[in-house]
Design a protein around this motif. Structure first.
Motif, PDB file in Angstrom:
ATOM      1  N   ARG A 189       0.827  -1.212   0.000  1.00  7.84           N
ATOM      2  CA  ARG A 189       0.000   0.000   0.000  1.00  7.84           C
ATOM      3  C   ARG A 189       0.861   1.262   0.000  1.00  7.84           C
ATOM      4  NH1 ARG A 189      -0.563   2.608   4.789  1.00  7.84           N
ATOM      5  NH2 ARG A 189       0.337   1.617   6.631  1.00  7.84           N
ATOM      6  N   ARG A 190       0.260   2.349  -0.490  1.00  7.66           N
ATOM      7  CA  ARG A 190       0.944   3.636  -0.516  1.00  7.66           C
ATOM      8  C   ARG A 190       0.784   4.331   0.826  1.00  7.66           C
ATOM      9  NH1 ARG A 190      -0.582   7.623  -3.489  1.00  7.66           N
ATOM     10  NH2 ARG A 190       1.385   8.299  -4.412  1.00  7.66           N
ATOM     11  N   LEU A 191       1.562   5.380   0.989  1.00  3.73           N
ATOM     12  CA  LEU A 191       1.490   6.225   2.178  1.00  3.73           C
ATOM     13  C   LEU A 191       0.137   6.936   2.237  1.00  3.73           C
ATOM     14  CD1 LEU A 191       3.493   7.287   4.476  1.00  3.73           C
ATOM     15  CD2 LEU A 191       3.846   9.264   2.986  1.00  3.73           C
ATOM     16  N   THR A 192      -0.424   7.058   3.444  1.00  3.64           N
ATOM     17  CA  THR A 192      -1.673   7.801   3.636  1.00  3.64           C
ATOM     18  C   THR A 192      -1.473   8.846   4.730  1.00  3.64           C
ATOM     19  OG1 THR A 192      -2.566   6.339   5.363  1.00  3.64           O
ATOM     20  CG2 THR A 192      -2.981   5.716   3.056  1.00  3.64           C
ATOM     21  N   TYR A 193      -2.474   9.702   4.883  1.00  5.56           N
ATOM     22  CA  TYR A 193      -2.366  10.772   5.886  1.00  5.56           C
ATOM     23  C   TYR A 193      -2.220  10.209   7.290  1.00  5.56           C
ATOM     24  CZ  TYR A 193      -3.063  15.363   7.984  1.00  5.56           C
ATOM     25  OH  TYR A 193      -2.884  16.542   8.690  1.00  5.56           O
ATOM     26  N   ASP A 194      -2.871   9.102   7.566  1.00  8.58           N
ATOM     27  CA  ASP A 194      -2.782   8.502   8.903  1.00  8.58           C
ATOM     28  C   ASP A 194      -1.374   7.999   9.214  1.00  8.58           C
ATOM     29  OD1 ASP A 194      -5.438   9.010   9.376  1.00  8.58           O
ATOM     30  OD2 ASP A 194      -6.107   7.010   8.736  1.00  8.58           O
ATOM     31  N   ASP A 195      -0.568   7.773   8.198  1.00 11.12           N
ATOM     32  CA  ASP A 195       0.801   7.279   8.396  1.00 11.12           C
ATOM     33  C   ASP A 195       1.798   8.399   8.687  1.00 11.12           C
ATOM     34  OD1 ASP A 195       0.059   4.599   7.754  1.00 11.12           O
ATOM     35  OD2 ASP A 195       0.121   5.126   5.620  1.00 11.12           O
ATOM     36  N   LEU A 196       1.384   9.635   8.497  1.00 10.96           N
ATOM     37  CA  LEU A 196       2.324  10.751   8.581  1.00 10.96           C
ATOM     38  C   LEU A 196       2.649  11.105  10.023  1.00 10.96           C
ATOM     39  CD1 LEU A 196       0.878  13.168   5.854  1.00 10.96           C
ATOM     40  CD2 LEU A 196       2.443  11.234   5.574  1.00 10.96           C
ATOM     41  N   ASP A 197       3.936  11.434  10.274  1.00 13.33           N
ATOM     42  CA  ASP A 197       4.318  11.950  11.581  1.00 13.33           C
ATOM     43  C   ASP A 197       4.100  13.463  11.604  1.00 13.33           C
ATOM     44  OD1 ASP A 197       6.507  13.193  10.317  1.00 13.33           O
ATOM     45  OD2 ASP A 197       7.885  11.577  10.813  1.00 13.33           O
ATOM     46  N   LYS A 198       4.445  14.096  12.713  1.00 15.82           N
ATOM     47  CA  LYS A 198       4.169  15.530  12.884  1.00 15.82           C
ATOM     48  C   LYS A 198       4.835  16.369  11.795  1.00 15.82           C
ATOM     49  CE  LYS A 198       4.810  19.369  16.130  1.00 15.82           C
ATOM     50  NZ  LYS A 198       5.379  19.789  17.448  1.00 15.82           N
ATOM     51  N   THR A 199       6.109  16.100  11.515  1.00 19.36           N
ATOM     52  CA  THR A 199       6.833  16.870  10.501  1.00 19.36           C
ATOM     53  C   THR A 199       6.226  16.660   9.127  1.00 19.36           C
ATOM     54  OG1 THR A 199       8.890  16.737  11.776  1.00 19.36           O
ATOM     55  CG2 THR A 199       9.083  17.263   9.426  1.00 19.36           C
ATOM     56  N   GLU A 200       5.888  15.409   8.802  1.00 25.26           N
ATOM     57  CA  GLU A 200       5.320  15.106   7.488  1.00 25.26           C
ATOM     58  C   GLU A 200       3.949  15.757   7.311  1.00 25.26           C
ATOM     59  OE1 GLU A 200       7.439  10.730   6.847  1.00 25.26           O
ATOM     60  OE2 GLU A 200       5.514  10.900   7.897  1.00 25.26           O
ATOM     61  N   ARG A 201       3.181  15.806   8.391  1.00 21.75           N
ATOM     62  CA  ARG A 201       1.862  16.456   8.293  1.00 21.75           C
ATOM     63  C   ARG A 201       2.013  17.958   8.041  1.00 21.75           C
ATOM     64  NH1 ARG A 201      -2.794  13.517  11.935  1.00 21.75           N
ATOM     65  NH2 ARG A 201      -2.317  11.405  11.219  1.00 21.75           N
ATOM     66  N   LEU A 231       4.555  19.304   6.426  1.00 28.46           N
ATOM     67  CA  LEU A 231       4.978  19.404   5.032  1.00 28.46           C
ATOM     68  C   LEU A 231       3.785  19.238   4.089  1.00 28.46           C
ATOM     69  CD1 LEU A 231       8.283  17.315   5.171  1.00 28.46           C
ATOM     70  CD2 LEU A 231       8.106  19.755   4.721  1.00 28.46           C
ATOM     71  N   HIS A 232       2.883  18.344   4.441  1.00 30.63           N
ATOM     72  CA  HIS A 232       1.696  18.100   3.610  1.00 30.63           C
ATOM     73  C   HIS A 232       0.714  19.260   3.701  1.00 30.63           C
ATOM     74  CE1 HIS A 232      -2.333  16.498   2.689  1.00 30.63           C
ATOM     75  NE2 HIS A 232      -1.717  15.668   1.858  1.00 30.63           N
ATOM     76  N   ASP A 233       0.412  19.689   4.932  1.00 28.65           N
ATOM     77  CA  ASP A 233      -0.638  20.690   5.144  1.00 28.65           C
ATOM     78  C   ASP A 233      -0.183  22.108   4.829  1.00 28.65           C
ATOM     79  OD1 ASP A 233      -2.143  18.557   6.005  1.00 28.65           O
ATOM     80  OD2 ASP A 233      -1.890  18.990   8.137  1.00 28.65           O
ATOM     81  N   LYS A 234       1.043  22.436   5.232  1.00 30.07           N
ATOM     82  CA  LYS A 234       1.530  23.816   5.100  1.00 30.07           C
ATOM     83  C   LYS A 234       2.241  24.065   3.776  1.00 30.07           C
ATOM     84  CE  LYS A 234       4.265  27.291   7.605  1.00 30.07           C
ATOM     85  NZ  LYS A 234       5.071  27.554   8.835  1.00 30.07           N
TER      86      LYS A 234
END
Length: 552
Positions: free
Chosen positions: A266-278, A280-283
């Motif tokens: 499976r690919r990466l999903t939002y639930d898999d993201l740590d604080k830094t990755e979130r 990077l994704h959101d901001k």
């Protein structure tokens, strides 16, 4: 003939050249537009090893469109800025007879590789089709490439040799400046190039580099990036730029395959993201494919190395080493949220006359004092001899830990600095000041007390040679006391007990280190200081004492 001109004059699949006049107009248009010149005439080798037309990607176009007289570019690894600068030089050399161009790199092998790339561009121009359009080559060796129109492109290395003087340069590129031997060479060559630049509207100096810790390039870029009045035009491309989706396509695919192989397909999903990755994704808009690539690279190296080679924000590229005493991530986070100092026109009339010449040059005020609130300050004193000597510094905080003001200058003599300390301290509700008494601190303390009658000064209790207690004005920093006040500054900053607003202080904290022998200080190099760190640490000592010898 080329992408643009074939499209412009094709009909029913056959080339229909209406007239030599029309062809001439088309050629003139292509030669007058760098993007069209690249697309129609220049060939590059892509990541698959194929020779293809040089179609600029988004960031390369943005770079060219935003070039100023003096441009400084911080970039991630392999985004193609060096390539586009080489091609831009060739384009200018062909169009502008009797002009000179210079490229300086950090190593002979790099110089050779760049020069070979430039010659490849020239060799693959459509010479046979348009023999009169391009000048021929008169000289081609390891250091010079001279054309028949009198223009010449030269290359050199930053090894301390003066490659610049004696020639007027239409354009100078300093490539990968962070990797040059030392800051003295960087500053000297840049200064020389500035005076050797042709005095016309199209001449340019371009400095482009990835980051490698805090150095002269970092100082130059960050000042341009954060200050509106810099002569340098800053350009920054982070690893989330569109160009990387094109240039790193295969690497992104490899990273995705690696992630799937280790996560049940499976690919990466939002639930898999740590604080830094979130963040990077959101901001910053990072895609899941980009975040999988980031994880892949960090697994192969480290997060610090990834941030340096492929920064998200400029501060990532210049982060300190593992020897840094202060938490670099917290410093970077603070740098993204500092408030600017109060504008000169808002506070000028409220300043004592002594302070007016320094406002927003050496003196930065972030908040004005409120009546009845105690303030605490740290003062580090230097000779004031100028050049690359230490700074005399002041840091002022209120009782809640909010930084109110910051001062730094290396060309203010001790007697003048005493006057500044007196006026700034009195302005901030007669601040309780902790002055380092080492060296130049003694004459400053004497002037503060005897000449200006400044009474709200920290006193340090010590033992004399007979074992009796005595007090002395100021704070003596020693191998024993210095780590104590630095530790207090680190604790207060990292726990959020103080709020530092001075950008220069935060930059000094990034390079404040402890060596293997336990000695503390700034990373060595020209223009690298730690005087604001000391002033802020002394301010923490003043706050810890919480004394006030005067009424306010």
């Amino acid at each position: 003939m080329g992408v643009y001109i074939d499209t412009l004059f094709s009909f029913g699949g056959e080339m229909m050249i209406k007239s030599k006049t029309k062809q001439s107009r088309a050629l003139k248009k292509v030669m007058g537009d760098f993007r069209l010149f690249c697309k129609n005439f220049v060939k590059i080798v892509d990541n698959n090893g194929d020779t293809v037309p040089f179609v600029l990607h988004k960031e390369q176009e943005e770079f060219i469109n935003n070039l100023g007289k003096m441009t400084i570019c911080l970039k991630g690894r392999q985004i193609g800025i060096s390539s586009v600068v080489l091609c831009y030089m060739l384009w200018q050399a062909i169009r502008k007879p009797n002009t000179n161009y210079l490229i300086i790199t950090h190593h002979n092998k790099v110089s050779k590789a760049l020069f070979n790339k430039l010659k490849f561009y020239y060799k693959n121009l459509p010479h046979d089709k348009y023999p009169e359009l391009f000048p021929t080559v008169l000289l081609d060796n390891r250091e010079e490439f001279k054309l028949s129109n009198g223009s010449m492109i030269s290359i050199g290395t930053a090894n301390g040799t003066d490659n610049i003087s004696g020639v007027t340069w239409q354009m100078v590129e300093f490539s990968e400046m962070s990797k040059w031997p030392n800051d003295e060479i960087k500053e000297e060559l840049l200064t020389t190039a500035t005076f050797a630049l042709a005095k016309n509207e199209d001449s340019k100096i371009i400095v482009e580099s990835t980051g490698l810790g805090y150095d002269y390039f970092a100082e130059l870029f960050l000042k341009a990036y954060r200050q509106k009045d810099s002569v340098w035009k800053p350009i920054f491309f982070n690893w989330l730029a569109d160009g990387y989706n094109l240039l790193y396509k295969h690497s992104f695919q490899e990273a995705e395959a690696w992630y799937k192989a280790n996560n049940g397909g499976r690919r990466l999903t939002y639930d898999d993201l740590d604080k830094t990755e979130r963040e990077l994704h959101d901001k910053y808009g990072a895609t899941y494919k980009q975040l999988m690539y980031r994880r892949w690279e960090i697994m192969r190296g480290s997060e610090q190395k990834f941030n340096r080679e492929l920064p998200t924000i400029p501060d990532h590229a210049f982060a300190g080493t593992s020897q840094s005493i202060f938490d670099t991530n917290k410093i970077i986070e603070r740098l993204q949220n500092v408030i600017p100092p109060l504008p000169t026109n808002e506070i000028y009339d409220e300043l004592p006359d002594v302070l007016k010449p320094y406002i927003n040059k050496n003196l930065f005020i972030f908040h004005l004092p409120k009546k009845g609130i105690r303030h605490y300050g740290g003062v580090d004193v230097a000779s004031g001899a100028g050049n690359q000597t230490d700074n005399s510094t002041i840091a002022i905080y209120d009782a809640d830990g909010q930084q109110m003001a910051s001062f730094y200058a290396n060309d203010v003599p001790v007697y003048k600095f005493a006057e500044i300390v007196n006026e700034l301290g009195r302005m901030f509700n007669y601040s309780f000041l902790c002055v380092e008494r080492n060296s130049y601190g003694l004459p400053l303390l004497e002037k503060l007390r005897k000449e200006y009658g400044y009474m709200n000064l920290l006193k340090q209790r010590i033992f004399d040679q007979k074992g009796k207690h005595k007090t002395q004005l100021g704070f003596m920093t020693t191998n024993t006391t210095k780590p104590i006040i630095i530790a207090k500054l680190k604790e207060n900053f990292e726990l959020g007990l103080i709020n530092i607003n001075c950008v220069q202080t935060l930059e000094e904290m990034k390079i404040y280190q402890e060596d293997k022998n336990g000695k503390m200080g700034n990373k060595k190099g020209a223009n690298l200081h730690d005087d604001l760190v000391i002033a802020n640490a002394l301010a923490q000592e003043a706050m810890a004492k919480a004394r006030y010898y005067v009424d306010i």
